[in-house]
Write a protein that holds these residues in place. Structure first.
Motif, PDB file in Angstrom:
ATOM      1  N   LEU A 380      39.209 -22.460  52.809  1.00 42.89           N
ATOM      2  CA  LEU A 380      39.330 -21.981  51.428  1.00 42.89           C
ATOM      3  C   LEU A 380      40.299 -22.820  50.619  1.00 42.89           C
ATOM      4  O   LEU A 380      40.018 -23.187  49.466  1.00 42.89           O
ATOM      5  N   TYR A 381      41.461 -23.124  51.213  1.00 46.34           N
ATOM      6  CA  TYR A 381      42.471 -23.886  50.465  1.00 46.34           C
ATOM      7  C   TYR A 381      41.973 -25.302  50.195  1.00 46.34           C
ATOM      8  O   TYR A 381      42.198 -25.858  49.108  1.00 46.34           O
ATOM      9  N   GLU A 385      41.559 -26.872  46.448  1.00 50.38           N
ATOM     10  CA  GLU A 385      42.197 -28.122  46.034  1.00 50.38           C
ATOM     11  C   GLU A 385      41.168 -29.156  45.609  1.00 50.38           C
ATOM     12  O   GLU A 385      41.435 -29.999  44.756  1.00 50.38           O
ATOM     13  N   ALA A 386      39.967 -29.089  46.207  1.00 50.26           N
ATOM     14  CA  ALA A 386      38.919 -30.043  45.846  1.00 50.26           C
ATOM     15  C   ALA A 386      38.492 -29.886  44.394  1.00 50.26           C
ATOM     16  O   ALA A 386      38.063 -30.860  43.761  1.00 50.26           O
ATOM     17  N   ARG A 391      45.084 -22.110  42.452  1.00 52.47           N
ATOM     18  CA  ARG A 391      45.226 -20.692  42.096  1.00 52.47           C
ATOM     19  C   ARG A 391      43.985 -19.894  42.464  1.00 52.47           C
ATOM     20  O   ARG A 391      44.068 -18.685  42.734  1.00 52.47           O
ATOM     21  N   VAL A 392      42.837 -20.553  42.485  1.00 55.13           N
ATOM     22  CA  VAL A 392      41.601 -19.865  42.865  1.00 55.13           C
ATOM     23  C   VAL A 392      41.719 -19.333  44.293  1.00 55.13           C
ATOM     24  O   VAL A 392      41.202 -18.261  44.621  1.00 55.13           O
ATOM     25  N   PHE A 393      42.394 -20.094  45.137  1.00 54.47           N
ATOM     26  CA  PHE A 393      42.585 -19.656  46.528  1.00 54.47           C
ATOM     27  C   PHE A 393      43.241 -18.283  46.567  1.00 54.47           C
ATOM     28  O   PHE A 393      42.777 -17.377  47.276  1.00 54.47           O
ATOM     29  N   TRP A 394      44.338 -18.112  45.815  1.00 51.27           N
ATOM     30  CA  TRP A 394      45.064 -16.845  45.858  1.00 51.27           C
ATOM     31  C   TRP A 394      44.255 -15.712  45.226  1.00 51.27           C
ATOM     32  O   TRP A 394      44.361 -14.558  45.661  1.00 51.27           O
ATOM     33  N   LEU A 395      43.431 -16.025  44.244  1.00 56.06           N
ATOM     34  CA  LEU A 395      42.575 -14.997  43.655  1.00 56.06           C
ATOM     35  C   LEU A 395      41.498 -14.552  44.636  1.00 56.06           C
ATOM     36  O   LEU A 395      41.159 -13.359  44.707  1.00 56.06           O
TER      37      LEU A 395
END
Length: 425
Positions: A380-381, A385-386, A391-395
């Protein structure tokens, strides 16, 4: 175990004992015994020594011993697997040896492991073997430690003891890395020698502990008071503490594994370290204060509060900045306190197995959750990053924290409600 089951004056012998205990002074019933106090102090010292070196293990293996980073990752993954999954073996070992002797064996393994690091600083093979030995000792020690701590304690005393144990461990985790920082790179041999002596002294103190009240195949408290589900006449269906623990650790470990990658580039390494220190300090203070309130919660309510706090924390981290990270960490701390303590209490209350076996299974569940979070989180991370939006990761993790209690509670509902327990106040 919950406040409802423990203090509700259930029918049968448990209710009679509760009524008889009502004449005892509250201070006497709540007093921490000498052996319990020693175990709490020992838990702090053991974690202090462990975290003086273990957080720096990747640096030592890579920079000092020259192991490739890929090999370092495999070594640390195997060590984690031994430490967590080994908890499943701890129950049978403790049942055969007894709690005190199991703790002594575990500390002997860890003392030998840390001692082997001194010559191992020039030998990768010896260093890796020493790390696995330390991990095996931890797998055996932690379930036996918790089982001895609650041995003979009434159900209503368990939240206080387990929360105090958590605070002792977290205090050691907070202070260990800072205490070792001056020595870990410049004089690691001296550091490992000091840790070895510390573990030897703590082990010698364990040898003076009295035998546990229940060294046989069943814990006296469990055999005296049936689990609340059975005492109330209900069934043993419903939420599985093993499954909930796996989900709880899975959700939490996204924060544990990936906050550094997110926070350090956006703030500083010093700020990240301060956040971790504050986090540990909040755990130490808040967990004992909230223990009885958490015990009184129903399991369903604990899931909503715990996962809700984690979801809010992930969302705050996604906002970013110093304030968002601090608020997010504080909310994650609340979620950890609620879920981790409640899972242990429920696992004890719902099982007729000895406490050491229960805590061993809980460690296994935590290991499965941590392993799954590492696998899923890395993908996911990397994907976040790609697209240049971490921030999308934490959402996404926030969304998972919102969905997990729904899925867990929905699974419970599909298997049928527990009549007496569901309605207990």
């Amino acid at each position: 175990m919950s406040g409802r089951g423990a203090g509700g004056g259930g029918p049968g012998a448990g209710g009679a004992r509760e009524a008889a205990a009502g004449s005892e002074p509250t201070a006497v019933r709540r007093r921490i015994t000498g052996p319990q106090g020693f175990l709490l102090a020992g838990s702090f010292l053991i974690t202090l020594g462990s975290f003086a070196v273990l957080p720096y293990m990747s640096v030592l293996l890579h920079q000092r011993l020259g192991l490739p980073l890929g090999t370092v990752g495999v070594v640390l993954a195997v060590a984690s697997l031994i430490q967590f999954a080994g908890g499943a073996v701890a129950g049978p070992v403790v049942a055969r040896m007894g709690l005190r002797r199991a703790m002594l064996l575990a500390l002997a393994l860890r003392t030998a492991g840390f001692g082997a690091f001194v010559p191992g600083l020039t030998s990768p093979v010896l260093a890796v073997g020493a790390l696995f030995l330390v991990s095996a000792g931890a797998a055996l020690y932690l379930p036996a430690n918790k089982a001895y701590l609650v041995d003979g304690a009434p159900p209503e005393g368990r939240p206080r003891l387990l929360s105090a144990s958590g605070s002792a461990f977290n205090a050691g985790m907070a202070l260990g890395p800072a205490a070792a920082a001056p020595l870990v790179l410049g004089s690691p041999g001296v550091l490992f020698a000091c840790v070895t002596v510390l573990f030897a002294l703590v082990g010698a103190g364990h040898a003076l502990l009295p035998r546990a009240a229940a060294e046989g195949p069943a814990d006296s408290a469990d055999s005296a008071d049936p689990p609340p589900d059975r005492a109330a006449g209900g069934t043993r269906t419903g939420l599985s503490p093993f499954l909930v623990t796996t989900a709880s650790v899975y959700a939490f470990m996204f924060f544990q594994h990936f906050l550094a990658l997110y926070a350090v580039p956006r703030t500083s390494a010093g700020f990240y370290g301060a956040v971790l220190m504050g986090y540990a300090g909040l755990l130490v203070v808040a967990q004992p204060l909230l223990a009885e309130r958490i015990a009184a919660l129903s399991y369903r309510a604990a899931l909503r509060w715990g996962f809700g706090a984690m979801a809010a924390g992930m969302a705050a981290i996604a906002v970013g900045g110093h304030a968002g990270i601090v608020v997010g960490a504080a909310l994650l701390c609340v979620g950890e306190i609620v879920l981790f303590l409640k899972n242990d209490l429920e696992a004890l209350a719902r099982s007729t197995a000895p406490p050491a076996a229960v805590f061993g299974r809980q460690r296994l569940a935590a290991g499965i959750g941590a392993f799954a979070a590492g696998l899923v989180g890395g993908q996911l991370y990397g994907a976040a990053e790609a697209v240049a939006s971490a921030r999308v990761f934490w959402l996404v993790v926030c969304l998972q924290c919102l969905l997990l209690p729904v899925l867990l509670l929905g699974r419970r509902g599909a298997r049928g409600r527990i009549g007496p327990r569901a309605s207990a106040g």
